[in-house]
Scaffold this active site. Structure first.
Site, PDB file in Angstrom:
ATOM      1  N   CYS A 196      13.262 -25.050 -10.029  1.00 51.51           N
ATOM      2  CA  CYS A 196      13.664 -23.650  -9.880  1.00 51.51           C
ATOM      3  C   CYS A 196      15.196 -23.531  -9.806  1.00 51.51           C
ATOM      4  CB  CYS A 196      13.030 -23.047  -8.641  1.00 51.51           C
ATOM      5  SG  CYS A 196      13.657 -23.760  -7.106  1.00 51.51           S
ATOM      6  N   ALA A 250      16.839 -25.151  -6.890  1.00 51.47           N
ATOM      7  CA  ALA A 250      16.931 -26.604  -7.060  1.00 51.47           C
ATOM      8  C   ALA A 250      18.171 -26.972  -7.868  1.00 51.47           C
ATOM      9  CB  ALA A 250      15.678 -27.146  -7.740  1.00 51.47           C
ATOM     10  N   ARG A 274      16.745 -36.616  -4.129  1.00 52.41           N
ATOM     11  CA  ARG A 274      17.336 -36.864  -5.438  1.00 52.41           C
ATOM     12  C   ARG A 274      18.132 -38.168  -5.494  1.00 52.41           C
ATOM     13  NH1 ARG A 274      21.960 -34.031  -7.515  1.00 52.41           N
ATOM     14  NH2 ARG A 274      22.115 -34.032  -9.782  1.00 52.41           N
ATOM     15  N   HIS A 306      22.462 -24.235 -12.076  1.00 52.16           N
ATOM     16  CA  HIS A 306      23.686 -24.980 -12.397  1.00 52.16           C
ATOM     17  C   HIS A 306      24.835 -23.996 -12.612  1.00 52.16           C
ATOM     18  CE1 HIS A 306      20.826 -28.063 -14.490  1.00 52.16           C
ATOM     19  NE2 HIS A 306      20.892 -28.278 -13.198  1.00 52.16           N
TER      20      HIS A 306
HETATM   21 FE1  CFM Z   1      22.288 -33.246 -15.638  1.00 51.10          FE
HETATM   22 FE2  CFM Z   1      20.135 -34.257 -16.028  1.00 51.10          FE
HETATM   23 FE3  CFM Z   1      20.422 -32.252 -14.330  1.00 51.10          FE
HETATM   24 FE4  CFM Z   1      21.452 -34.689 -13.766  1.00 51.10          FE
HETATM   25 FE5  CFM Z   1      19.141 -35.188 -12.420  1.00 51.10          FE
HETATM   26 FE6  CFM Z   1      17.898 -34.714 -14.706  1.00 51.10          FE
HETATM   27 FE7  CFM Z   1      18.144 -32.731 -12.951  1.00 51.10          FE
HETATM   28 MO1  CFM Z   1      16.547 -34.702 -12.472  1.00 51.10          MO
HETATM   29  S1  CFM Z   1      21.827 -35.417 -15.705  1.00 51.10           S
HETATM   30  S2  CFM Z   1      22.273 -32.771 -13.516  1.00 51.10           S
HETATM   31  S3  CFM Z   1      21.136 -35.998 -12.070  1.00 51.10           S
HETATM   32  S4  CFM Z   1      20.526 -32.257 -16.414  1.00 51.10           S
HETATM   33  S5  CFM Z   1      17.750 -36.394 -13.433  1.00 51.10           S
HETATM   34  S6  CFM Z   1      18.414 -35.132 -16.858  1.00 51.10           S
HETATM   35  S7  CFM Z   1      16.501 -33.194 -14.171  1.00 51.10           S
HETATM   36  S8  CFM Z   1      18.151 -33.810 -11.119  1.00 51.10           S
HETATM   37  S9  CFM Z   1      19.138 -30.869 -13.204  1.00 51.10           S
END
Ligand code: CFM
Length: 567
Positions: A65, A68, A99, A198
């Site tokens: 989500c 997250a 994580r 993000h």
């Molecule tokens: Fe970038 Fe990722 Fe992500 Fe990541 Fe991650 Fe991920 Fe994630 Mo899980 S590199 S920041 S450290 S997009 S592994 S492939 S899904 S937490 S949001």
């Protein structure tokens, strides 16, 4: 008994046929939508892929989500600010240390709050009468105990629904306590996935932290590593390697980073981006405001790590630095060679499939390629078209209502701190063929006729395993056990379970060895996948009791139904 003997499907389907097989189970509307997200690749004429759209309800997705993506991924790893989740206890609890974004205190007095999970623990009373009062109390209580430099507040779904104004609370508490307090409207439902989180986090870190400390750099080669979160210690390996070369990391966003480092991040010479999806916004905003250029790097895989180091060397244009980089690469490659050769001899030609997040499904292909393995299918959970097709498609991406929901900051040149000398240098290097602000995406590097699948569902993974038989799948905790129960090893590429680091040359050695062990252990031969049992005429053991019960109920119903006629 092998699948080939018992299955009615041909042993090897084409990518188009496999796609058709996956779509068969869906109602036509769903099939139409999913078809756009499953693309047979052609690296020479990259086809358009459907991405960053809502998951069809009922499909089992691996996505997370918005909360997250904001609190868990981008800002949560900053270890010396207090992170307070405003919401019911579950959101705080499940984002607590899961994580593996590792941190260690280095200097006397260093603080690490990440062991704590702080939440306002909202109850019915707050849902009915509002939670702002409880939030203020929580901030005060946390401040009294820890006296932190900064406090960050995260809104969860119910907070958005009842309309608590977290930003006003943050402003009031900032004034009252005299420390930096800021809030994020990152309610879980705000976007279609964690990707929205993000963007929200990038905006907040940029507005509230970056640029607060102007202390200039004295080191000649300074960089920020953006989009590297120190999962399993990856950022530490990258930092050690860069140090060996003589390159100084001002801040890593946000792997093992502290508040002071981020305040000073805008003084670096260049931003290097690991995970484009989660942090491209920050790089773009820093370039607009401070004139710092950015380049894409990848420190996953030995060949890619070497390429990334050389690119950084080329940017600094120093013969001394370039020579040092070549020396380091030669040393690291020599140390890695015996392991790489041994594992390649054992794993060459094996097939891998990767379904991970928003960048790793691309980066980790390089580790498999390093040892001669082939990637037959891959996809992200929540990335956008540019992460698949490359940034050249950015102008053609349609902005839908869900994306419009996320604030786009208006950023302007900072009259005092904008580095026009950096801009001049960028122009000059570009004229010489150096490429900045560029990401070519996953599909350009995948072979023709591989199948690229966005936001893959469990049903589609099952079909892929059954019909294309990959030797290993790189994926996450939500689907790992489904995959392993089908007799296929699953490399957990999010938190790495207990493994890692996998970055740069040292991490590559770990990865090669683990993949070798996973592929060659005999344990998988003891697992009989469900379709082989079905084909042999046997029931799946976990279905049998349910079927028996259903039959009993049916008989009982028939009897009851017959009763009136008999009476
Ligand atoms: Fe970038 Fe990722 Fe992500 Fe990541 Fe991650 Fe991920 Fe994630 Mo899980 S590199 S920041 S450290 S997009 S592994 S492939 S899904 S937490 S949001």
């Amino acid at each position: 008994m092998t699948t080939e003997e018992t299955s009615c499907e041909p042993a090897e389907l084409t990518a188009d046929q496999l796609k058709e097989e996956m779509l068969k189970a869906y109602p036509s509307k769903t099939a139409k939508k999913r078809a756009k997200q499953m693309i047979v690749n052609d690296p020479d004429a990259i086809p358009e892929i459907g991405a960053n759209s809502r998951t069809v309800p009922g499909l089992i997705t691996q996505r997370g989500c918005t909360y997250a993506g904001c609190r868990g991924v981008v800002i949560g790893p900053i270890h010396d600010i207090l992170h307070i989740t405003h919401g019911p206890i579950g959101c705080g609890y499940y984002s607590w240390l899961t994580r593996r974004n590792m941190v260690k205190a280095v200097n006397e007095g260093d603080t690490n709050y990440l062991q704590y999970a702080m939440s306002t623990d909202m109850m019915e009373e707050q849902i009915v009468f509002g939670g702002e009062k409880k939030l203020k109390q929580a901030i005060q209580e946390a401040y009294d105990i820890f006296k932190p430099k900064a406090i960050s507040i995260y809104a969860t779904c119910p907070v958005g629904l009842i309309g608590d104004d977290v930003h006003t609370v943050a402003r009031e508490m900032k004034e009252l306590l005299g420390i930096n307090v800021f809030a994020f409207s990152c309610e879980g439902y705000r976007g279609v996935s964690q990707s929205a989180g993000h963007h929200i986090a990038n905006n907040g870190v940029f507005k509230h932290i970056v640029g607060l400390d102007d202390t200039p750099q004295t080191h000649p080669y300074t960089i920020n590593v953006l989009g590297e979160y120190n999962i399993g210690g990856d950022a530490w390996e990258i930092d050690t390697l860069l140090r060996k070369c003589g390159i100084h990391v001002v801040s890593t966003l946000s792997g093992d980073v502290n508040y002071e480092q981020i305040k000073n991040a805008h003084t670096a010479h260049i931003n290097t981006i690991m995970c484009h999806r989660s942090i491209n916004y920050m790089a773009e905003m820093m370039e607009k405001k401070y004139g710092i250029p950015w380049i894409k790097v990848n420190f996953i895989g030995a060949d890619q790590s070497a390429k990334s180091l050389r690119k950084i060397g080329a940017f600094f244009e120093s013969k001394e630095l370039k020579d040092r980089i070549e020396e380091v690469i030669a040393q690291e490659m020599a140390a890695l060679k015996p392991i790489r050769d041994r594992v390649t001899a054992r794993c060459k030609g094996k097939k891998a499939a990767l379904f991970v997040g928003g960048s790793r499904a691309h980066h980790y292909q390089d580790l498999f390629k390093d040892i001669g393995m082939e990637v037959i299918s891959a996809g992200y959970e929540f990335a956008h078209r540019d992460d698949y097709e490359g940034r050249s498609v950015l102008p053609s991406i349609k902005v839908d209502a869900d994306s419009r929901n996320i604030e786009e900051l208006t950023v302007e040149e900072d009259p005092q701190r904008f580095r026009s000398d950096f801009v001049e240098k960028k122009k000059r290097l570009e004229a010489e063929g150096f490429s900045f602000s560029d990401y070519h995406g996953m599909m350009t590097e995948m072979k023709k006729n591989t199948l690229v699948i966005d936001d893959i569902s469990h049903h589609e993974i099952e079909k892929l395993i059954k019909l294309w038989k990959p030797d290993i799948i790189g994926s996450g905790i939500k689907d790992k056990f489904v995959i392993e129960k089908m007799g296929i090893p699953c490399k957990q590429l999010h938190s790495y379970d207990y493994g890692g680091p996998y970055s740069v040359f040292t991490g590559a050695a770990n990865f090669y060895e683990e993949v070798d062990r996973m592929l060659h252990t005999k344990v998988w031969s003891f697992v009989v996948p469900p379709w082989q049992k079905e084909a042999a005429g046997a029931e799946r053991p976990y279905y049998a009791p349910r079927k028996e019960k259903r039959e009993k109920e049916n008989t009982a119903w028939k009897k009851t139904a017959e009763i009136p006629e008999e009476v």
